[in-house]
Write a protein that holds these residues in place. Structure first.
Motif, PDB file in Angstrom:
ATOM      1  N   VAL A 184       0.859  -1.183   0.000  1.00 45.05           N
ATOM      2  CA  VAL A 184       0.000   0.000   0.000  1.00 45.05           C
ATOM      3  C   VAL A 184       0.897   1.236   0.000  1.00 45.05           C
ATOM      4  O   VAL A 184       2.081   1.147   0.321  1.00 45.05           O
ATOM      5  N   PRO A 185       0.341   2.399  -0.343  1.00 43.24           N
ATOM      6  CA  PRO A 185       1.157   3.619  -0.300  1.00 43.24           C
ATOM      7  C   PRO A 185       1.745   3.825   1.093  1.00 43.24           C
ATOM      8  O   PRO A 185       1.142   3.457   2.103  1.00 43.24           O
ATOM      9  N   ASP A 186       2.919   4.417   1.136  1.00 47.58           N
ATOM     10  CA  ASP A 186       3.630   4.614   2.401  1.00 47.58           C
ATOM     11  C   ASP A 186       2.797   5.367   3.438  1.00 47.58           C
ATOM     12  O   ASP A 186       2.838   5.036   4.619  1.00 47.58           O
ATOM     13  N   ASP A 187       2.032   6.379   2.997  1.00 44.33           N
ATOM     14  CA  ASP A 187       1.252   7.156   3.967  1.00 44.33           C
ATOM     15  C   ASP A 187       0.153   6.310   4.608  1.00 44.33           C
ATOM     16  O   ASP A 187      -0.168   6.484   5.777  1.00 44.33           O
ATOM     17  N   VAL A 188      -0.404   5.367   3.854  1.00 35.76           N
ATOM     18  CA  VAL A 188      -1.420   4.464   4.407  1.00 35.76           C
ATOM     19  C   VAL A 188      -0.750   3.433   5.313  1.00 35.76           C
ATOM     20  O   VAL A 188      -1.216   3.184   6.420  1.00 35.76           O
TER      21      VAL A 188
END
Length: 164
Positions: free
Chosen positions: A90-94
């Protein structure tokens, strides 16, 4: 003991309300995470065991699959698989919102769902819509089995449950 040293019931009520709000918010994180992992998925499908219907400890929701908006299985999920299978990244921020928990670890996702459900069983997870159930699930329910649960994979669509 003097009443001044006692804690009013409202403290517990407030804490439970905060726990419910946090659980609902984290459930939205789970839905959004799985939406990133399976962009064609519309629902996370969960089951409760039919043979433990009256055993609260054994009545835990368990991951089953991700399905698209036609009810087709996008990915079967077996949280008890001890193999090396990982969910997609998943995207790093998620991923950062998961803290030390790895959102690619199927068992960790399953455990988090169970922690959320334990806060207020039957409050957060709703039934999977009938049109998305498999023929086997519909037949099993007709034979006394339990309906599968469904979590929409678009966090904006998560609303309070009608009870499952």
């Amino acid at each position: 003991m003097p009443a001044a040293n006692l804690t009013p019931v409202s403290v517990l009520d407030d804490a439970l309300a905060q726990a419910r709000a946090a659980a609902r918010a984290v459930l939205a994180l789970v839905a959004e995470t799985l939406h990133h992992q399976f962009p064609t998925g519309a629902y996370l499908v969960l089951t409760r065991p039919s043979d433990d219907a009256y055993d609260v400890e054994g009545d835990r929701a368990t991951l089953d699959s991700v399905r698209d908006d036609r009810g087709e299985i996008v990915q079967n999920l077996d949280p008890f698989n001890r193999g090396s299978y990982r969910l997609p990244a998943v995207p790093d921020d998620v991923a950062a919102l998961w803290g030390s928990t790895d959102p690619r670890n199927l068992s960790a996702v399953n455990d988090l769902i169970q922690r959320i459900d334990a806060i207020a069983p039957y409050e957060f997870l709703d039934f999977l819509p009938l049109e998305l159930r498999t023929a086997d699930e519909v037949k099993a329910e007709g034979d006394g089995g339990r309906r599968p649960l469904g979590l929409p994979l678009r966090a904006v669509h998560i609303e309070p449950s009608t009870g499952a």
